[in-house]
Design a protein around this motif. Structure first.
Motif, short mmCIF file in Angstrom:
data_model
loop_
_atom_site.label_atom_id
_atom_site.label_comp_id
_atom_site.label_asym_id
_atom_site.label_seq_id
_atom_site.Cartn_x
_atom_site.Cartn_y
_atom_site.Cartn_z
N GLU A 1 0.81 -1.21 0.00
CA GLU A 1 0.00 0.00 0.00
C GLU A 1 0.85 1.27 0.00
OE1 GLU A 1 -2.68 -0.23 3.25
OE2 GLU A 1 -3.86 -1.88 2.41
N SER A 2 2.07 1.19 0.48
CA SER A 2 2.93 2.36 0.56
C SER A 2 4.38 1.97 0.34
CB SER A 2 2.79 3.05 1.92
OG SER A 2 3.34 2.23 2.94
N SER A 3 5.20 2.97 0.06
CA SER A 3 6.63 2.72 -0.09
C SER A 3 7.25 2.29 1.22
CB SER A 3 7.32 3.99 -0.62
OG SER A 3 6.92 4.27 -1.94
N ASP B 1 5.82 0.47 3.57
CA ASP B 1 5.52 -0.96 3.73
C ASP B 1 6.42 -1.81 2.84
OD1 ASP B 1 3.55 -0.33 5.54
OD2 ASP B 1 1.89 -0.58 4.13
N ALA B 2 6.66 -1.32 1.62
CA ALA B 2 7.54 -2.06 0.71
C ALA B 2 8.96 -2.09 1.24
CB ALA B 2 7.50 -1.43 -0.68
N GLN C 1 9.62 1.97 -5.39
CA GLN C 1 8.42 2.57 -4.81
C GLN C 1 7.70 1.52 -3.97
OE1 GLN C 1 6.13 4.78 -7.76
NE2 GLN C 1 7.98 5.47 -8.78
N ASN C 2 6.47 1.17 -4.32
CA ASN C 2 5.71 0.23 -3.49
C ASN C 2 5.79 -1.20 -4.00
OD1 ASN C 2 4.14 0.81 -5.80
ND2 ASN C 2 2.29 0.07 -4.78
#
Length: 468
Positions: A343-345, A347-348, A371-372
């Motif tokens: 969902e977000s960078s 989290d990635a 990015q994500n």
């Protein structure tokens, strides 16, 4: 403005075109080389790892280097500020049709420009959406065949699955000559007369037929068609036709004899459509640009032949076995890769840290984050110790392969050709074409295409001597 047909032929060096023309002097390829402006493309940038088609096509189509666009794997997010050349054309109002070109998926994000007349996205799309919708069954079949075409022998790629193609064409039709050709190939594969790998060429015939019919019906000013069928044959069987690239024999003579017609067969299949496409561009006043973002070559060491390999068959289960949180989805990727989307960078980033620390006894993992998106490339290793081949050890925990989303499959063939920076540029049916003798940076392709369509190159584009 010149109307333009861009034929994106993945990874074909100019050497292969010339070799095929020399061996087949009456072929469409031979006539093409005699009448066209011919040169080489060059992937001329420093990269963090080896050249790869999803990266090279992103660099060519945007006209900017990897360090700016950031797209290395198929599932990496594409930057809005660096549109692909066909996106820029369609956004300028040029009527555009794309069929299979890389980074054209997901459709609802990538193919929203006002000039799009038709869009059948790339074979790594997360779904089967198309424009127009009646091609969705065809795209579903295309995705199914592509996902099944790995290096391993598996029941997922028999002729029976290939024979389902007519069901995907209920609303679009198929030329009788193509039907006969595909039927003959299915029988030859089913009876063992030819190698199963030729089904990839059958998939090309099917897609080329549909593209030709769709382009003729909608008549866009810019049409783009992508195929990988020749690159696939070259990767596997290069040695059968170019053994002198190696100092020593790497396959026995019977292997070379068995597979000596695979690359020629793929090239003859291209000739079948090239003849029609050359006639089409002549009749309609179009220019045809044939381009490869890079090429292939032989001579590199070949890995020891494997008898089996691990393949991720359930990426969600695989991600959970590696310790990823539940909140992720699966992006498009090519075996042996899996892309996890978050969902977000942030989290990635956390997931990438976890994946870099995880220990898997039977897999060598390479983790890349953009990015994500986190893409995990994996290479199969022999099982360690007393652990059975049907099990895997992840951070000390023994799991059955099914529980880890993995399957061990018999390997059919390993590679004999590797990626090389030099590709091809061929411009046909243009009185103004100018192709330099020196290799052309692939950053110059996109601005040359836009200029030929009467569109000013974008601010980030570089000057180019290529004229279409």
């Amino acid at each position: 403005m010149r109307r333009l047909f861009v034929l994106e032929l993945n990874e074909i060096p100019l050497r292969v075109f010339r070799w095929h023309a020399e061996n087949n002097p009456g072929s469409p390829t031979a006539r093409l080389l005699e009448q066209a402006a011919v040169g080489e493309s060059l992937a001329d940038e420093d990269l963090p790892r080896d050249l790869y088609p999803s990266q090279s096509w992103a660099s060519l189509a945007t006209g900017v280097p990897f360090e700016e666009h950031g797209v290395f794997w198929y599932g990496d997010p594409k930057p809005d500020r660096f549109p692909l050349y066909w996106q820029a054309a369609a956004d300028s109002g040029v009527s555009t049709g794309v069929f299979g070109t890389l980074h054209s998926s997901p459709l609802k994000r990538q193919c929203v420009q006002k000039g799009i007349r038709f869009a059948i996205p790339d074979a790594f799309a997360p779904d089967a959406e198309t424009v127009p919708e009646r091609f969705e069954p065809l795209q579903a079949f295309n995705l199914d065949m592509t996902r099944a075409n790995g290096r391993a022998v598996t029941s997922r790629t028999p002729w029976r699955r290939y024979a389902q193609a007519p069901l995907a064409l209920a609303r679009t039709g198929l030329a009788p000559s193509t039907s006969v050709m595909l039927g003959r190939l299915a029988v030859e594969v089913a009876t063992g007369r030819v190698n199963k790998e030729r089904l990839r060429v059958g998939q090309f015939h099917l897609m080329a037929d549909q593209f030709t019919r769709l382009a003729g019906r909608t008549d866009p000013d810019l049409t783009v068609f992508f195929t990988n069928h020749i690159a696939s044959a070259m990767h596997r069987y290069w040695y059968a036709n170019f053994p002198d690239d190696w100092d020593d024999a790497i396959y026995p003579p019977e292997w070379a004899r068995r597979f000596a017609d695979e690359i020629p067969y793929a090239m003859r299949s291209l000739d079948h459509w090239l003849r029609r496409w050359m006639t089409w561009v002549e009749r309609t006043g179009r220019t045809m640009l044939i381009v490869s973002s890079m090429g292939q070559h032989g001579g590199d060491p070949v890995d020891t032949a494997e008898t089996s390999t691990l393949v991720v068959t359930d990426p969600v289960r695989f991600g959970r076995a590696l310790g990823l949180p539940d909140r992720f989805s699966i992006g498009n990727a090519m075996v042996p890769q899996t892309t996890f989307l978050f969902e977000s960078s942030d989290d990635a980033g956390q997931a990438a840290l976890r994946l870099n620390d995880v220990d898997v006894d039977s897999l060598d993992l390479q983790v890349d984050r953009h990015q994500n998106a986190v893409t995990v490339s994996y290479q199969s290793l022999p099982p360690e110790g007393t652990v059975a081949a049907e099990k895997v050890v992840i951070d000390g925990q023994v799991l059955h392969l099914d529980d880890a989303g993995l399957q061990r499959l018999e390997v059919e063939a390993h590679r004999a050709a590797t990626h090389h920076p030099a590709g091809s540029v061929i411009v046909y049916n243009s009185p103004t074409a100018s192709v330099p003798n020196a290799p052309i940076s692939y950053f110059g392709i996109a601005p040359a295409i836009l200029s030929s369509l009467g569109i000013d190159p974008l601010p980030h584009h570089r000057a180019t001597e290529l004229r279409l």
